[in-house]
Each structure stands twice: as C-alpha cells, then as structure tokens.
Design a protein around this motif. Structure first.
Motif, PDB file in Angstrom:
ATOM      1  N   ARG A 199       0.828  -1.208   0.000  1.00  0.00           N
ATOM      2  CA  ARG A 199       0.000   0.000   0.000  1.00  0.00           C
ATOM      3  C   ARG A 199       0.864   1.260   0.000  1.00  0.00           C
ATOM      4  N   PHE A 200       2.030   1.194   0.615  1.00  0.00           N
ATOM      5  CA  PHE A 200       2.915   2.359   0.638  1.00  0.00           C
ATOM      6  C   PHE A 200       3.592   2.555  -0.716  1.00  0.00           C
ATOM      7  N   LEU A 201       3.875   1.459  -1.389  1.00  0.00           N
ATOM      8  CA  LEU A 201       4.468   1.559  -2.721  1.00  0.00           C
ATOM      9  C   LEU A 201       3.470   2.132  -3.724  1.00  0.00           C
ATOM     10  N   LEU A 202       2.214   1.706  -3.640  1.00  0.00           N
ATOM     11  CA  LEU A 202       1.211   2.260  -4.551  1.00  0.00           C
ATOM     12  C   LEU A 202       1.060   3.767  -4.341  1.00  0.00           C
ATOM     13  N   GLN A 203       1.068   4.206  -3.087  1.00  0.00           N
ATOM     14  CA  GLN A 203       0.973   5.642  -2.821  1.00  0.00           C
ATOM     15  C   GLN A 203       2.204   6.365  -3.356  1.00  0.00           C
ATOM     16  N   ALA A 204       3.383   5.780  -3.190  1.00  0.00           N
ATOM     17  CA  ALA A 204       4.602   6.405  -3.694  1.00  0.00           C
ATOM     18  C   ALA A 204       4.558   6.558  -5.209  1.00  0.00           C
ATOM     19  N   VAL A 205       4.077   5.538  -5.892  1.00  0.00           N
ATOM     20  CA  VAL A 205       3.979   5.609  -7.358  1.00  0.00           C
ATOM     21  C   VAL A 205       2.997   6.703  -7.772  1.00  0.00           C
ATOM     22  N   ALA A 206       1.849   6.771  -7.096  1.00  0.00           N
ATOM     23  CA  ALA A 206       0.878   7.824  -7.419  1.00  0.00           C
ATOM     24  C   ALA A 206       1.487   9.208  -7.226  1.00  0.00           C
ATOM     25  N   ASP A 207       2.315   9.368  -6.196  1.00  0.00           N
ATOM     26  CA  ASP A 207       2.962  10.662  -5.953  1.00  0.00           C
ATOM     27  C   ASP A 207       4.002  10.989  -7.020  1.00  0.00           C
ATOM     28  N   LEU A 208       4.598   9.949  -7.620  1.00  0.00           N
ATOM     29  CA  LEU A 208       5.686  10.154  -8.580  1.00  0.00           C
ATOM     30  C   LEU A 208       5.201  10.350 -10.017  1.00  0.00           C
ATOM     31  N   VAL A 209       4.011   9.848 -10.329  1.00  0.00           N
ATOM     32  CA  VAL A 209       3.547   9.856 -11.721  1.00  0.00           C
ATOM     33  C   VAL A 209       3.516  11.251 -12.348  1.00  0.00           C
ATOM     34  N   PRO A 210       3.068  12.293 -11.659  1.00  0.00           N
ATOM     35  CA  PRO A 210       3.095  13.619 -12.307  1.00  0.00           C
ATOM     36  C   PRO A 210       4.484  14.035 -12.772  1.00  0.00           C
ATOM     37  N   ARG A 211       5.504  13.640 -12.026  1.00  0.00           N
ATOM     38  CA  ARG A 211       6.884  13.985 -12.378  1.00  0.00           C
ATOM     39  C   ARG A 211       7.474  12.999 -13.378  1.00  0.00           C
ATOM     40  N   TYR A 212       7.030  11.750 -13.318  1.00  0.00           N
ATOM     41  CA  TYR A 212       7.550  10.691 -14.191  1.00  0.00           C
ATOM     42  C   TYR A 212       6.374  10.012 -14.904  1.00  0.00           C
ATOM     43  N   PRO A 213       5.847  10.625 -15.940  1.00  0.00           N
ATOM     44  CA  PRO A 213       4.664  10.049 -16.602  1.00  0.00           C
ATOM     45  C   PRO A 213       4.932   8.692 -17.242  1.00  0.00           C
ATOM     46  N   GLY A 214       6.202   8.378 -17.488  1.00  0.00           N
ATOM     47  CA  GLY A 214       6.542   7.084 -18.076  1.00  0.00           C
ATOM     48  C   GLY A 214       6.811   6.005 -17.047  1.00  0.00           C
ATOM     49  N   LEU A 215       6.504   6.265 -15.788  1.00  0.00           N
ATOM     50  CA  LEU A 215       6.768   5.300 -14.727  1.00  0.00           C
ATOM     51  C   LEU A 215       5.777   4.141 -14.805  1.00  0.00           C
ATOM     52  N   ARG A 216       6.291   2.931 -14.653  1.00  0.00           N
ATOM     53  CA  ARG A 216       5.457   1.743 -14.633  1.00  0.00           C
ATOM     54  C   ARG A 216       5.902   0.835 -13.480  1.00  0.00           C
ATOM     55  N   LEU A 217       4.936   0.290 -12.756  1.00  0.00           N
ATOM     56  CA  LEU A 217       5.196  -0.627 -11.645  1.00  0.00           C
ATOM     57  C   LEU A 217       4.568  -1.972 -11.967  1.00  0.00           C
ATOM     58  N   ILE A 218       5.361  -3.038 -11.877  1.00  0.00           N
ATOM     59  CA  ILE A 218       4.868  -4.394 -12.090  1.00  0.00           C
ATOM     60  C   ILE A 218       4.946  -5.139 -10.769  1.00  0.00           C
ATOM     61  N   LEU A 219       3.805  -5.601 -10.294  1.00  0.00           N
ATOM     62  CA  LEU A 219       3.725  -6.332  -9.032  1.00  0.00           C
ATOM     63  C   LEU A 219       3.605  -7.819  -9.329  1.00  0.00           C
TER      64      LEU A 219
END
Length: 363
Positions: A199-219
C-alpha cells in the motif's frame, strides 16, 4: 547418511526455493535427502523434476494431528540420522514433535522475523537441537522471545548468481506488459499480505507519476490482499501505471530488465527477491526492516528507507531514477556481493557443518 526434510508449504515461494537448492547441493555432496511435502504442492512437482526423492503427505496446518501420526510412520520407516523442518505451516510445530517421539534429533529453519510470545516460542522450539535463522535480524527476534542464542545458527539464504549472467529478456518484458523503451520500470516481488507494504508503494507511485509520466510498476505475486490493492490502485488513478502480474515461474528471465526493484516490507526475514535483484544487476530500494538491512548494503547496492513511509520511498525511487551512473554503480556492486557472500555452495556447506555437529558423523 540420510537427512529427512519437511516443507509443507503449498507454493514455490522464496523459502521453498531455498529448500530445493539445499537438497540439490546435499545430493551433490552424497547426502541422501528425501523431502516430505504436501501432496499436490508446487515443491512436490519441482523436487520430482530435479530428481529429489519425494514423500507426499497431506498437511492441513498446525492442528492437523493426523499429519504428525503419518509423519511418525514415515520416520520409523526411513530412519534418518536427522530431521530438518523448513516451514512454519505444520512442519515446525508437528514435525519437531514427531521427530522427538521417534527418537531422532531435529533442526528447524526460521525464515520470518515476527515476534511471538515466549510461551509459544518455548513450545515451538523445545523439540529442536538447533534453530537455523536466515538472518541476524531473525536471530535477534528469537533471542527476544527467550530462545537461548547458543541454540541458534545464522545461515543466510542463497541466490543462484550464475542464473542471472545471461542478458535479461527485455523484449519479453515489454511485450508482456505493453512497455515502451522510454518507460521507467519498477518491479516488486512479494505476496499480497499486509507486512509486505504494497500500500505504501502504490501511494509512492501515485505521488511520482506527475513527475515521471513514463513510470510503470509491475507487481509479481498473489495473496489475499490483491482485491484491496487493486481497489487502492484504482482510487489513486494509476491503473495505467500499475500492472498486477500474478505468480510467474519465468520471473527470473525478466528481473534484470527492471530499472529498480522495490521492496517496501514492514517486516522481512531476509528478502530472496532482493538478493535475486542484486544478482541480476538491478539496484534496490527497500525498507530498513528486518533482514533487508542485511540483504541490501545501504548506499552500495541500494537504498534503505524507513518502513511504512511512502514519501521517503518515493524520494529514494526518484533519486535513483534521476541518477543513471549511480544505478550502474549499485548494480555492479550488487552482483559482486551476491557472488561473494550469498552463494548456494556456501549455504549448503554451512548446513553440512550444523549436521556434522549434531550427528557427530563425517559428511
């Protein structure tokens, strides 16, 4: 010389993989090592495929007293010099008692770092001549639970570094998850349970997406919290960025293609997926929790952050995404460290030393 091993988990997660590596190494050393495992389990199939003798038994958990009776019959038939219990599900509680009733010395591996009541620890570990902890962190937890430190031996989990020498399947990863060359790929490998901290990783990714629109997370993984995590992903609006990949037997082919491996666990025995990431030449961002402090050399092979701290997790990810030279430095250091300190041969030899000590036999 025969050592009977018991692993009653259903899935081929990190602990079960360690058991397979150990048994293969013991066979190479000429030690007869049959495996008692749950009928129909993934490790039963994998062990048989690798030529490891398998004794399938039904086990329904710690309260399955019939498992102890069935295991007792196996022990009387096989007459091993030693019993090694590997899993917590049924094996550590019932396996030790079955070995004691049969008059056979036993050891148990401890792979998790959660604390337990002193009375429960006494009950669980009383039948065992030795407790093998996979990290110093776990050894410390056992001491806090009242287990005599002299009964505990630390043998870290291993990683098959040679398996990661080949180039990763970058094209396969991109094709499987619709990735482009300009995407920045994070990978997390863990069961979907609360202590893994997704849950903390999902929140971190959501916080980062505006700065890194090409960010992708594979769980990669499965578990009871998957519906909750899917719902959180949707609430955060990162459906496009976060992929749930399930359990993949071919994961090792893809791991080296990631930019970062992230392990946000709140508690961790050691972290086999983190060891694999380092062997594959991938920097790691992980929580400063449990055995992860030993699996990741902070500032050398990756970055450790406070557990449960989504902003700190996001900041560490961003720092490494912005610093390609540092990522390469961490990657090279991780490979060297896995080859030097976490080899399968060293893990097998350390177990043999324990077996020699307890049996008095030359192995």
């Amino acid at each position: 010389m025969k050592i009977l091993h018991i692993e009653t988990g259903q899935h081929l997660y990190g602990g079960a993989q360690q058991v397979l590596w150990l048994l293969a190494g013991l066979q190479r050393a000429g030690i007869e090592s049959p495996l008692v495992c749950t009928s129909g389990s993934a490790i039963e199939v994998a062990a048989a495929q690798n030529g490891i003798p398998v004794i399938p038994l039904t086990c329904r958990g710690d309260l399955d007293l019939l498992f102890a009776r069935r295991l007792g019959k196996v022990l009387r038939r096989e007459r091993p010099a030693l019993v090694h219990c590997h899993s917590r599900r049924g094996a550590d509680v019932l396996g030790g008692r079955a070995a004691r009733a049969a008059g056979i010395p036993a050891v148990v591996s401890r792979r998790v770092d959660n604390a337990e009541a002193r009375w429960l620890a006494r009950l669980r570990y009383r039948p065992y001549s030795r407790i093998i902890a996979i990290s110093e962190a776990i050894a410390g937890v056992l001491a806090d639970c009242g287990v005599d430190r002299r009964r505990v031996t630390v043998i870290r989990s291993a990683v098959d570094a040679a398996a990661f020498q080949a180039a990763p399947d970058i094209a396969g990863l991109r094709a499987s998850f619709g990735l482009r060359e300009d995407h920045q790929v994070l990978v997390c490998v863990a069961q979907f349970i609360a202590r893994k901290g997704h849950r903390f990783l999902l929140q971190a990714v959501a916080d980062l997406v505006p700065r890194y629109p090409g960010l992708r997370l594979i769980l990669f993984g499965r578990g009871p919290l998957e519906p909750d995590l899917l719902a959180q992903r949707d609430r955060l609006g990162v459906e496009e960025q976060v992929h749930f990949a399930g359990f993949r037997a071919d994961l090792d082919r893809y791991l080296g293609a990631a930019d970062l491996v992230v392990q946000p666990s709140l508690a961790e025995g050691l972290g086999v997926s983190v060891l694999k990431a380092a062997a594959a030449g991938v920097p790691v961002v992980a929580s400063n929790a449990g055995g992860l402090r030993e699996a990741v050399a902070d500032g050398e092979t990756g970055v450790l952050v406070p557990p449960g701290d989504a902003p700190a997790l996001a900041a560490a990810i961003a720092t490494l995404l912005d610093d390609a030279p540092r990522r390469r430095q961490f990657a090279e250091a991780g490979r060297r460290r896995m080859q030097a300190e976490f080899s399968i041969d060293a893990m097998v030899e350390a177990h043999l030393a324990v077996y020699r000590d307890l049996t008095g036999l030359t192995l």
